[in-house]
Design an enzyme around this catalytic site. Structure first.
Site, short mmCIF file in Angstrom:
data_model
loop_
_atom_site.label_atom_id
_atom_site.label_comp_id
_atom_site.label_asym_id
_atom_site.label_seq_id
_atom_site.Cartn_x
_atom_site.Cartn_y
_atom_site.Cartn_z
N HIS B 115 37.58 36.71 42.26
CA HIS B 115 36.76 35.97 43.23
C HIS B 115 35.30 36.02 42.76
O HIS B 115 34.88 36.97 42.10
CB HIS B 115 36.90 36.68 44.58
CG HIS B 115 36.30 35.96 45.73
ND1 HIS B 115 34.95 36.01 46.00
CD2 HIS B 115 36.85 35.18 46.69
CE1 HIS B 115 34.71 35.29 47.08
NE2 HIS B 115 35.83 34.77 47.52
N ASP B 192 38.75 45.35 44.37
CA ASP B 192 38.45 44.38 45.43
C ASP B 192 39.75 44.20 46.22
O ASP B 192 40.68 43.55 45.76
CB ASP B 192 37.99 43.07 44.77
CG ASP B 192 38.04 41.88 45.73
OD1 ASP B 192 38.34 42.07 46.92
OD2 ASP B 192 37.79 40.75 45.26
N GLN B 195 42.24 41.05 49.69
CA GLN B 195 43.53 40.41 49.96
C GLN B 195 44.69 41.40 49.97
O GLN B 195 45.84 41.00 50.10
CB GLN B 195 43.82 39.32 48.90
CG GLN B 195 42.79 38.21 48.84
CD GLN B 195 42.79 37.30 50.08
OE1 GLN B 195 43.72 37.32 50.88
NE2 GLN B 195 41.74 36.51 50.23
N LYS B 218 39.74 39.49 57.53
CA LYS B 218 40.98 39.05 56.89
C LYS B 218 42.16 39.92 57.33
O LYS B 218 43.28 39.77 56.85
CB LYS B 218 40.84 39.10 55.37
CG LYS B 218 39.86 38.06 54.81
CD LYS B 218 39.83 38.11 53.30
CE LYS B 218 38.60 37.46 52.68
NZ LYS B 218 38.57 36.00 52.81
N CYS B 356 37.07 29.81 45.27
CA CYS B 356 36.06 30.78 44.84
C CYS B 356 36.43 31.46 43.52
O CYS B 356 35.91 32.51 43.19
CB CYS B 356 35.78 31.85 45.89
SG CYS B 356 35.15 31.17 47.40
#
Lengths: 140, 402
Positions: B115, B192, B195, B218, B356
């Site tokens: 991302h 990261d 997700q 999220k 992104c």
């Protein structure tokens, strides 16, 4: 204009766009246009001689509205003087923005006269015209 | 009770099919109520008052820190820092820690499917201190393998920064194996997890990553809140960008500042109290659902989605083999955004674009896709509706003009 006719003109311009594909020619002015709110990205090149638009070409990846209106714009503007072209562009912008406009000078571009009903597509319909306008305004 | 009944967005929009959970998720009523409760019954600042409602705020705020610690199995609550989201977490980390930690010519390993928030802050750091980015090659399924990581590691490699699950391809990276190899070579690992934490069980001690970041919105929580996790000894070296109230122990007119210890040192100013309280409620909710079951359900749903979409030979699927609820596809000869707008006519929300991850196009050989990102409240019936609407794509371009 009949809705079916509008649709078929749009699809025709999208599937067989006028002057798609850039060429290597230094006598053209180039500009990249992209839509911040979506993913359309088109490159344009325009050739102006003696104040007359001799040619416009484009390439890139964009939605059906952006691509088809690029094709329609190219057909409409080639052969016009810079000043005439700017008048047509400003009329087109007025049409998209629901302001008063002269439909007689817009040619095929009249097929976008109901795009205002889909606010999220307005920018798509304006993208190619804004790019060429930027070049022409500098030229004047 | 049906899970969907707990989400006002689903109750109030009966015809809506929401397949953009990678962008943000709907909130269960208990999350919304927890925020309302704070504003209606005990509004006050945290860490300050000697009165009951402030003590309650403090308890709720610090309570969420403990909940996050348990949820991702950190060693102690002090390793949990509240941020505004994944983007801020990564920027804080890169500017506050890695700017001091890295030297000129040191190498950072990334991939082209990261991302933007795990790329751009590194680009800037390279500009500032002269470190260098090296991209790990992706395999044919666009996955990261330990072998491909090893190929790019050398004596200058100091950090590997990867999405746990990528937001376009949806592959789960082998972080544990990568971290184990990285640590043998004195390389730090940043994850990261924007997700992953919402969709799979994440255990930071088991992964043995050095830093991990994610966002609240999220994972059924409110927007504007997120988490930066770091191993205590490392996090303790992160230099705060924000100075001000709540993070200093004392200061003198001459400008001598003594900072508080973790975690307060990295949370200057009045924090996003409603956000943190809402995140706490979201974690309670997800813990009850059980993250292993959430993942299992999403994988089954994704398999069903792939199976049904394959019935239509006009659909091109780009990541059939990824193990998460993310699916990237296009309709043959149709620009992704036109597909998304066509689906919107049927109240189906999907995302079109480069998601992104603008440099991934070099790997995918296609610039834009439609993305479906599922969550536990999505259903087979919703997929059936999508499949039937996509059957009529011959009509797609007929519907573009009114």
């Amino acid at each position: 204009m009949d809705a079916n006719l509008k649709r078929s003109l749009l699809i025709d311009n999208f599937q067989n766009p006028q002057n798609k594909g850039l060429i290597d020619d230094e006598s053209y002015i180039k500009i990249n246009t992209n839509n911040e709110s979506c993913i359309d990205e088109l490159d344009f090149m325009i050739k102006i001689e003696d104040d007359i638009i001799k040619d416009i070409r484009f390439d890139g990846e964009a939605c059906a509205i952006s691509t088809s209106t690029a094709s329609v714009m190219i057909k409409t503007l080639i052969g016009k003087t810079v000043k005439e072209a700017l008048t047509i562009i400003s009329n087109y912008e007025n049409m998209i923005d629901e302001k008063a406009y002269d439909k007689d000078i817009l040619g095929e571009a009249i097929i976008y006269d109901e795009i205002y009903k889909q606010p999220n597509r307005k920018k798509c319909a304006l993208l190619p015209w804004n790019g060429i306008k930027e070049i022409l305004e500098k030229y004047i | 009770m049906d899970i969907r009944e707990e989400f006002p967005m689903l109750v109030n929009n009966k015809d809506l099919i929401y397949f953009d959970n990678g962008a943000t998720t709907f909130k269960p009523k208990l999350v919304i109520d927890s925020i309302k409760d704070y504003y209606e019954n005990y509004t006050s600042n945290a860490h300050r008052g000697d009165y009951n409602i402030s003590l309650k705020t403090d308890m709720k705020y610090e309570g969420t820190r403990k909940k996050v610690k348990d949820f991702i199995n950190a060693s102690k609550p002090e390793e949990i820092i509240f941020t505004s989201g994944t983007t801020e977490g990564l920027n804080m980390l890169i500017q506050g820690f890695f700017k001091n930690y890295l030297n000129k010519d040191d190498e950072i390993l990334l991939t082209k499917s990261e991302h933007a928030s795990n790329l751009l802050p590194w680009f800037r750091l390279c500009e500032e201190i002269g470190c260098k980015i090296v991209y790990i090659d992706l395999d044919k399924d666009l996955k990261v393998t330990l072998d491909n990581v090893k190929k790019k590691v050398n004596s200058k490699t100091k950090v590997i920064s990867l999405a746990h699950i990528t937001n376009v391809v949806g592959d789960i990276r082998p972080i544990k194996e990568i971290a184990s190899y990285a640590h043998e070579n004195n390389i730090l690992v940043v994850v990261d997890a924007a997700q992953s934490v919402p969709h799979i069980k994440v255990d930071v001690q088991d992964l043995d990553c050095d830093f991990l970041v994610f966002s609240g919105h999220k994972m059924c929580g409110p927007t504007g809140v997120g988490v930066l996790y770091g191993k205590y000894e490392l996090l303790d070296k992160l230099k705060p960008y924000n100075l001000g109230g709540g993070m200093n122990a004392s200061f003198s007119p001459e400008g001598n500042i003594e900072l508080k210890s973790l975690p307060q040192r990295l949370e200057a100013g009045t924090p996003n109290i409603e956000g943190v309280i809402g995140l706490g409620a979201a974690i309670d909710y997800l813990s009850l659902l059980d993250m292993d079951k959430v993942h299992e359900y999403e994988v089954k749903l994704k398999e069903y989605l792939v199976k049904r979409l394959k019935e239509n030979d006009k659909i091109i699927i780009y990541n059939e083999n990824s193990e998460s609820g993310i699916l990237a596809f296009n309709v043959k000869d149709v620009f992704s955004q036109d597909t998304a707008i066509y689906l919107n006519d049927y109240n189906i929300c999907v995302r079109a674009g480069s998601h992104c991850a603008k440099i991934l196009k070099e790997e995918l050989d296609i610039k834009n896709t439609c993305r479906i990102s599922l969550y536990f409240y999505n259903t087979k019936e919703e997929i059936d509706k999508l499949v039937s609407v996509l059957k009529n794509t011959d009509m797609l371009y007929n519907q573009i003009l009114l």
